[in-house]
Design a protein around this motif. Structure first.
Motif, mmCIF file in Angstrom:
data_model
loop_
_atom_site.group_PDB
_atom_site.id
_atom_site.type_symbol
_atom_site.label_atom_id
_atom_site.label_comp_id
_atom_site.label_asym_id
_atom_site.label_seq_id
_atom_site.Cartn_x
_atom_site.Cartn_y
_atom_site.Cartn_z
ATOM 1 N N ALA A 41 2.979 27.378 4.486
ATOM 2 C CA ALA A 41 2.877 27.414 6.508
ATOM 3 C C ALA A 41 3.697 25.707 6.655
ATOM 4 N N ARG A 42 4.382 25.099 5.373
ATOM 5 C CA ARG A 42 4.657 23.566 6.830
ATOM 6 C C ARG A 42 6.480 24.256 6.820
ATOM 7 N N ASN A 43 6.212 25.146 5.677
ATOM 8 C CA ASN A 43 8.338 25.891 5.849
ATOM 9 C C ASN A 43 7.837 26.201 7.886
ATOM 10 N N ARG A 44 6.817 27.408 7.713
ATOM 11 C CA ARG A 44 6.263 27.759 8.795
ATOM 12 C C ARG A 44 6.387 27.365 10.446
ATOM 13 N N LEU A 45 6.196 25.969 10.028
ATOM 14 C CA LEU A 45 5.301 24.916 10.814
ATOM 15 C C LEU A 45 7.426 24.086 11.161
ATOM 16 N N GLY A 46 7.712 23.852 10.453
ATOM 17 C CA GLY A 46 8.760 23.775 10.618
ATOM 18 C C GLY A 46 10.123 24.429 11.397
ATOM 19 N N ARG A 47 9.472 25.525 10.971
ATOM 20 C CA ARG A 47 11.067 26.416 11.901
ATOM 21 C C ARG A 47 10.448 26.912 13.174
ATOM 22 N N LEU A 56 12.323 16.604 15.559
ATOM 23 C CA LEU A 56 12.370 15.925 14.626
ATOM 24 C C LEU A 56 10.704 16.219 14.188
ATOM 25 N N LYS A 57 10.128 16.516 14.936
ATOM 26 C CA LYS A 57 8.585 16.979 13.748
ATOM 27 C C LYS A 57 9.118 17.849 12.940
ATOM 28 N N ALA A 58 10.253 18.952 12.764
ATOM 29 C CA ALA A 58 10.649 20.251 12.548
ATOM 30 C C ALA A 58 11.263 18.942 11.117
ATOM 31 N N LYS A 59 11.490 18.265 11.338
ATOM 32 C CA LYS A 59 12.632 17.319 10.243
ATOM 33 C C LYS A 59 11.724 17.542 9.366
ATOM 34 N N LYS A 60 10.616 16.324 10.177
ATOM 35 C CA LYS A 60 9.184 15.354 8.945
ATOM 36 C C LYS A 60 8.940 16.865 8.255
ATOM 37 N N CYS A 61 8.410 18.334 8.583
ATOM 38 C CA CYS A 61 7.939 19.542 7.976
ATOM 39 C C CYS A 61 8.842 19.121 6.808
ATOM 40 N N PHE A 62 10.337 19.643 6.966
ATOM 41 C CA PHE A 62 10.869 20.337 6.193
ATOM 42 C C PHE A 62 11.523 18.708 4.746
ATOM 43 N N GLU A 63 11.257 17.443 5.698
ATOM 44 C CA GLU A 63 11.051 16.782 4.384
ATOM 45 C C GLU A 63 9.887 16.274 3.721
ATOM 46 N N GLU A 64 9.048 16.811 4.529
ATOM 47 C CA GLU A 64 7.527 16.663 3.567
ATOM 48 C C GLU A 64 7.511 17.658 2.149
ATOM 49 N N VAL A 65 7.940 20.061 2.826
ATOM 50 C CA VAL A 65 8.268 20.829 1.799
ATOM 51 C C VAL A 65 9.037 19.922 0.698
ATOM 52 N N LEU A 80 19.066 21.051 7.451
ATOM 53 C CA LEU A 80 20.056 20.618 7.751
ATOM 54 C C LEU A 80 20.272 20.945 9.748
ATOM 55 N N MET A 81 19.505 22.459 10.348
ATOM 56 C CA MET A 81 19.647 22.771 11.387
ATOM 57 C C MET A 81 18.765 21.972 12.233
ATOM 58 N N ALA A 82 17.305 21.498 11.611
ATOM 59 C CA ALA A 82 16.956 19.816 12.834
ATOM 60 C C ALA A 82 17.778 19.101 12.901
ATOM 61 N N LYS A 83 18.530 18.429 11.778
ATOM 62 C CA LYS A 83 18.782 17.552 12.046
ATOM 63 C C LYS A 83 20.607 17.225 12.525
ATOM 64 N N SER A 84 21.114 18.552 13.103
ATOM 65 C CA SER A 84 21.683 19.623 13.718
ATOM 66 C C SER A 84 21.532 19.344 15.522
ATOM 67 N N LYS A 85 19.506 19.257 15.071
ATOM 68 C CA LYS A 85 19.490 20.198 16.783
ATOM 69 C C LYS A 85 19.778 21.194 17.430
ATOM 70 N N LYS A 86 20.267 21.660 16.236
ATOM 71 C CA LYS A 86 19.700 23.211 17.095
ATOM 72 C C LYS A 86 18.811 24.643 16.121
ATOM 73 N N LYS A 87 18.844 25.056 16.941
ATOM 74 C CA LYS A 87 17.446 26.371 16.807
ATOM 75 C C LYS A 87 17.921 27.501 15.774
ATOM 76 N N GLU A 88 17.128 27.992 15.214
ATOM 77 C CA GLU A 88 17.868 28.960 14.438
ATOM 78 C C GLU A 88 17.672 30.412 15.240
ATOM 79 N N SER A 89 18.525 31.231 14.697
ATOM 80 C CA SER A 89 19.265 32.874 14.850
ATOM 81 C C SER A 89 18.457 33.699 14.849
#
Length: 226
Positions: A41-47, A56-65, A80-89
């Motif tokens: 759920a935390r990964n899905r939330l980050g995505r 920033l919220k996405a990065k925090k989710c993945f850090e917590e995971v 890495l995508m959150a840090k580079s501010k890129k959306k998932e394809s």
């Protein structure tokens, strides 16, 4: 409580597949209020946060995971995508839906492609395959309305074929989808509308904190072995 979590998880996955990212944020947040250790759920939330540019919220989710599961591949990739501010394809949602594993009703199998001039490169990820189920053997066919007779790709034998036969006798709808492959080897996912496959329990990794688990365990009524 566990039934509510199961329903919320299904709705959260559905929201992601349909690209309803704000709904996905809300649903996964509700799951985490009930079970803060649900890593999926935390990964899905980050995505979902990634897709609405809340980096920033996405990065925090993945850090917590990663704090709970340091080698979680999904979180490592997405942070890495959150840090580079890129959306998932986002891929075709229908393809993604067909390849989602579900405990008890899906199984992944490898088949040897016996058809001439057909290799795994001839198939597309998510492509539907037809199953012809007999008592001890299940034949896998490539669906091609222009091709007659049907193209027999390969077959499955052994315990899985036995379970498929019993599922058919119980009235289950069965279908397979191509996942990936190389040369004459293909990995497929078989789906049944009746739970007949053994559920894979997730192992608790030694480096994970006590009480953490990626998916809620769902008890599935299993058929007895033949």
């Amino acid at each position: 409580m566990s039934q509510r979590l199961t329903i919320l998880s299904q709705l959260a996955v559905k929201a992601s597949l349909e690209g309803k990212w704000k709904d996905a944020v809300e649903l996964n947040s509700q799951i985490l209020e009930i079970d803060p250790h649900d890593l999926s759920a935390r990964n899905r939330l980050g995505r979902a946060y990634l897709q609405i540019s809340e980096f920033l919220k996405a990065k925090k989710c993945f850090e917590e995971v990663l704090e709970l599961d340091p080698i979680n591949s999904t979180a490592k990739k997405n942070i890495l995508m959150a840090k580079s501010k890129k959306k998932e394809s986002v891929k075709n949602p229908n393809v993604e839906r067909s390849l989602i594993k579900e405990p008890g009703t899906t199984t992944e199998e490898y088949i040897n492609i016996t058809a001439k001039r057909i290799t795994s490169d001839s198939l597309k990820p998510g492509e539907a395959l037809y199953l012809r189920v007999d008592k001890k053997t299940t034949n896998i066919f490539k669906l091609d309305l222009k091709q007659k007779p049907e193209i027999l790709l390969g077959k499955i034998e052994g315990p899985v074929a036995t379970r498929l036969s019993r599922a058919k006798n119980l009235g289950a709808y069965l279908i397979a989808h191509f996942i990936s492959g190389k040369g004459k080897t293909a990995k497929i996912m078989i789906r049944s509308t009746i739970p007949v496959f053994k559920s894979e329990r997730q192992e608790v990794k030694p480096y994970m904190k006590k009480g953490t688990i990626e998916e809620s365990e769902i008890e599935i009524p299993m058929l007895d072995e033949a």
